[in-house]
Design a protein around this motif. Structure first.
Motif, short mmCIF file in Angstrom:
data_model
loop_
_atom_site.label_atom_id
_atom_site.label_comp_id
_atom_site.label_asym_id
_atom_site.label_seq_id
_atom_site.Cartn_x
_atom_site.Cartn_y
_atom_site.Cartn_z
N ASP A 194 -30.56 -2.45 81.43
CA ASP A 194 -31.13 -1.24 82.02
C ASP A 194 -32.34 -0.75 81.24
N ASP A 195 -32.33 -0.93 79.93
CA ASP A 195 -33.46 -0.50 79.10
C ASP A 195 -34.68 -1.40 79.30
N ARG A 196 -34.46 -2.62 79.71
CA ARG A 196 -35.56 -3.56 79.90
C ARG A 196 -36.20 -3.43 81.28
N MET A 197 -35.54 -2.73 82.21
CA MET A 197 -36.07 -2.59 83.57
C MET A 197 -37.17 -1.53 83.62
N SER A 198 -38.12 -1.74 84.50
CA SER A 198 -39.19 -0.77 84.71
C SER A 198 -38.64 0.42 85.49
N ALA B 193 -38.11 -0.48 89.07
CA ALA B 193 -36.88 -1.26 89.28
C ALA B 193 -35.66 -0.34 89.30
N HIS B 194 -35.64 0.67 88.43
CA HIS B 194 -34.53 1.64 88.44
C HIS B 194 -34.48 2.37 89.78
N ILE B 195 -35.64 2.74 90.30
CA ILE B 195 -35.70 3.45 91.59
C ILE B 195 -35.21 2.53 92.70
N GLN B 196 -35.63 1.28 92.70
CA GLN B 196 -35.17 0.33 93.71
C GLN B 196 -33.65 0.16 93.64
N HIS B 197 -33.11 0.11 92.45
CA HIS B 197 -31.65 -0.02 92.30
C HIS B 197 -30.93 1.21 92.84
N ALA B 198 -31.47 2.40 92.60
CA ALA B 198 -30.84 3.62 93.09
C ALA B 198 -30.81 3.63 94.62
N THR C 212 -43.92 5.80 94.32
CA THR C 212 -44.80 6.73 93.62
C THR C 212 -43.94 7.59 92.72
N VAL C 213 -44.23 7.56 91.42
CA VAL C 213 -43.45 8.31 90.44
C VAL C 213 -44.28 9.47 89.94
N ASN C 214 -43.67 10.66 89.93
CA ASN C 214 -44.31 11.85 89.41
C ASN C 214 -43.30 12.55 88.50
N GLY C 215 -43.27 12.15 87.26
CA GLY C 215 -42.30 12.71 86.31
C GLY C 215 -40.89 12.25 86.63
N ASP C 216 -40.00 13.22 86.91
CA ASP C 216 -38.60 12.90 87.23
C ASP C 216 -38.35 12.84 88.74
N ARG C 217 -39.41 12.70 89.49
CA ARG C 217 -39.31 12.64 90.95
C ARG C 217 -40.13 11.46 91.45
#
Length: 168
Positions: free
Chosen positions: A57-61, A64-69, A128-133
């Motif tokens: 999980d630490d190695r994922m971009s 990639a975390h967003i895609q997994h969610a 598109t990432v904007n901080g925690d959103r």
């Protein structure tokens, strides 16, 4: 002295012309190759240890975390897994009056599954990432209707370090 057929003069073959044998290679000649091999081996060991120590999980971009969610939320719907669906959903959504209870979730998704098949996601794009959103376009269709692909804008928020699907 006469030459026999097949004999070759040493000077023509590129060897010493005075009849001396070529010296055998020494370990000194191999030294640069051994050093290079050692550097490559140390680098490979370092990378291997890094992968063992640092969780996947630490190695994922972030993308990639967003895609997994997003994938976790849709997979939970396919599997009628209410617990997993809740884990993939943000706190604001869980607290809303419109969030389904377990029986409603299972019934809605079972009917959808029986009529259309499973949800298939061929692509999650335009993240598109904007901080925690973040927002992502989820291209999806049902098993039974692969030609009727739909695109849904999905909001994903980071809560306590994990990305969760949210409606707003």
């Amino acid at each position: 002295m006469a030459k026999r057929a097949g004999d070759q003069d040493r000077s023509e073959s590129g060897g010493p012309s005075d009849g001396q044998a070529t010296p055998a290679p020494t370990w000194k000649a191999a030294w640069p190759f051994l050093v290079a091999l050692g550097v490559v081996a140390i680098a490979a060991i370092g990378i291997g240890i890094s992968y063992l120590i640092r969780p996947a999980d630490d190695r994922m971009s972030t993308e990639a975390h967003i895609q997994h969610a997003v994938n976790d939320a849709y997979t939970a719907r396919n599997e009628l897994d209410y617990t997993r669906y809740r884990e993939a959903t943000c706190a604001a959504e869980l607290a809303s009056d419109t969030f389904p209870d377990k029986d409603t979730f299972v019934e809605q998704n079972r009917v959808s599954f029986e009529e259309n098949g499973q949800i298939v996601i061929p692509e999650i794009a335009d993240i598109t990432v904007n901080g925690d959103r973040a927002t992502a376009q989820v291209h999806w269709h049902f098993d039974e209707t692969p030609d009727s692909e739909q695109v849904t804008d999905v909001v994903v928020v980071r809560e306590d370090g994990d990305w969760k699907v949210c409606t707003s």
